[in-house]
Scaffold this motif. Structure first.
Motif, PDB file in Angstrom:
ATOM      1  N   ALA A 147      -9.079  -2.298   9.346  1.00 20.23           N
ATOM      2  CA  ALA A 147      -8.219  -3.080   8.187  1.00 20.23           C
ATOM      3  C   ALA A 147      -7.588  -4.120   9.175  1.00 20.23           C
ATOM      4  O   ALA A 147      -7.185  -5.244   8.300  1.00 20.23           O
ATOM      5  CB  ALA A 147      -6.698  -2.331   7.748  1.00 20.23           C
ATOM      6  N   PRO A 205      -7.363   4.782   3.633  1.00 21.88           N
ATOM      7  CA  PRO A 205      -5.964   3.977   3.958  1.00 21.88           C
ATOM      8  C   PRO A 205      -4.582   4.202   3.855  1.00 21.88           C
ATOM      9  O   PRO A 205      -4.967   4.797   2.414  1.00 21.88           O
ATOM     10  CB  PRO A 205      -6.094   3.261   3.935  1.00 21.88           C
ATOM     11  N   ARG A 207      -1.991   2.242   1.162  1.00 23.28           N
ATOM     12  CA  ARG A 207      -1.753   0.539   1.370  1.00 23.28           C
ATOM     13  C   ARG A 207      -0.137   0.816   0.264  1.00 23.28           C
ATOM     14  O   ARG A 207      -0.104   1.387   0.148  1.00 23.28           O
ATOM     15  CB  ARG A 207      -2.506  -0.049   0.308  1.00 23.28           C
ATOM     16  N   ASN A 208       0.206  -0.046   0.902  1.00 24.06           N
ATOM     17  CA  ASN A 208       1.927   0.063   0.510  1.00 24.06           C
ATOM     18  C   ASN A 208       1.530  -1.289  -1.453  1.00 24.06           C
ATOM     19  O   ASN A 208       0.249  -1.522  -1.539  1.00 24.06           O
ATOM     20  CB  ASN A 208       2.503  -1.086   0.667  1.00 24.06           C
ATOM     21  N   GLY A 211      -1.127  -4.006  -1.200  1.00 26.86           N
ATOM     22  CA  GLY A 211      -2.100  -4.092  -0.857  1.00 26.86           C
ATOM     23  C   GLY A 211      -3.058  -3.425   0.765  1.00 26.86           C
ATOM     24  O   GLY A 211      -3.888  -3.562   0.930  1.00 26.86           O
ATOM     25  N   THR A 212      -1.676  -4.411   1.292  1.00 32.95           N
ATOM     26  CA  THR A 212      -1.668  -3.720   2.533  1.00 32.95           C
ATOM     27  C   THR A 212      -1.691  -2.449   3.093  1.00 32.95           C
ATOM     28  O   THR A 212      -0.870  -1.985   2.939  1.00 32.95           O
ATOM     29  CB  THR A 212      -0.533  -4.444   3.843  1.00 32.95           C
ATOM     30  N   VAL A 213      -2.866  -2.366   3.701  1.00 34.88           N
ATOM     31  CA  VAL A 213      -2.951  -1.044   4.627  1.00 34.88           C
ATOM     32  C   VAL A 213      -1.454  -0.975   5.887  1.00 34.88           C
ATOM     33  O   VAL A 213      -1.372  -1.891   6.536  1.00 34.88           O
ATOM     34  CB  VAL A 213      -3.992  -0.720   5.815  1.00 34.88           C
ATOM     35  N   SER A 243      -3.450   9.148  -1.926  1.00 35.22           N
ATOM     36  CA  SER A 243      -2.837   7.103  -1.764  1.00 35.22           C
ATOM     37  C   SER A 243      -2.827   6.365  -3.008  1.00 35.22           C
ATOM     38  O   SER A 243      -2.018   5.705  -2.741  1.00 35.22           O
ATOM     39  CB  SER A 243      -4.128   7.057  -0.635  1.00 35.22           C
ATOM     40  N   ARG A 247       1.013   4.732  -3.320  1.00 37.01           N
ATOM     41  CA  ARG A 247       0.702   3.362  -3.111  1.00 37.01           C
ATOM     42  C   ARG A 247       2.046   2.662  -3.953  1.00 37.01           C
ATOM     43  O   ARG A 247       2.620   1.634  -3.423  1.00 37.01           O
ATOM     44  CB  ARG A 247      -0.503   2.643  -3.552  1.00 37.01           C
TER      45      ARG A 247
END
Length: 251
Positions: A147, A205, A207-208, A211-213, A243, A247
């Motif tokens: 990432a 992954p 992600r928040n 969309g950030t890992v 996941s 999110r």
């Protein structure tokens, strides 16, 4: 940060704490000096300060960290909501698939476990929250490295001791970069006994909501029970479902 804002003695103390580990639970002043690069006088002062504050025991020759040191790690786990959010989902995932499930974040060249649900002990070491593993040969580590921008990954690999833990461990930087490109493309990482013989794992992954890992989750399974090529078919869907569910909860 300005140079005047940096407290050198504090940094040296942290360096001394980091010298202790599973392979070096008891250290002499000479050991700490060698492991940290600090001169013996500085290492001695740091160690005696830790002992005075109750963070280390001293028997006259060797120092060992005390349980009080866990307050430092507990401060992170308590102040960060991620472990508390992830843990119940890991528990359900582990029960659903009948295998151990974990979550970790990247810290430099290593991953740090922040939550874990264990069905059985697959590795020779007992993995718990706070455990560390090299990122380059762990499934969650590869997901987290994939990432990052390529230049940052290259710099991390240069700082990493690329050790072959088993005959299957990938250690060539070029091969690792190719593997990370594959992980980035397919969205998951599979490890086939690279960290320890008898262990394979698959990670995706986490992600928040932007969309950030921010972390990775994985399922580990005994290689005697599952071939690495089977892991995606068996475990990818429940990992991705977890996941996806998490999110919107993560910022």
């Amino acid at each position: 940060m300005q140079e005047t804002d940096f407290i050198g003695s504090f940094a040296k103390g942290l360096k001394v704490i980091e010298a202790f580990g599973a392979a070096s639970p008891r250290l002499s002043i000479a050991d700490v000096s060698r492991l940290t690069g600090l001169d013996r006088a500085t290492a001695r002062r740091c160690l005696l300060t830790l002992a005075k504050l109750g963070y280390a025991d001293y028997d006259g020759k060797f120092f060992a960290l005390t349980p009080r040191i866990l307050r430092l790690g507990h401060a992170y786990l308590s102040a960060t909501p991620l472990p508390q959010i992830v843990q119940p989902f890991l528990d359900r995932l582990s029960q659903e698939v009948g295998q151990s499930a974990s979550a970790s974040v990247l810290d430099g060249t290593e991953i740090v476990y922040i939550a874990r649900a264990s069905q059985r002990r697959v590795m020779s070491i007992n993995l718990i929250a706070g455990s560390r593993l090299p990122a380059y040969c762990a499934s969650m580590g590869r997901v987290l490295l994939a990432a990052l921008p390529e230049q940052e990954v290259r710099e991390l690999l240069l700082r990493t001791e690329l050790q072959a833990f088993t005959p299957l461990t990938k250690t060539a930087p070029g091969e690792l970069l190719d593997e990370l490109t594959k992980v980035q493309s397919q969205g998951f990482a599979v490890i086939d006994q690279e960290l320890e013989l008898g262990l394979c794992s698959i990670a995706v992954p986490l992600r928040n909501d932007r969309g950030t890992v921010i972390a990775a989750i994985n399922i580990g399974a005994p290689a005697a029970q599952f071939h690495a090529s089977e892991l995606a078919d068996r475990f990818l869907e429940p990992l991705l479902a977890m996941s996806s569910t998490l999110r919107p909860m993560l910022q």
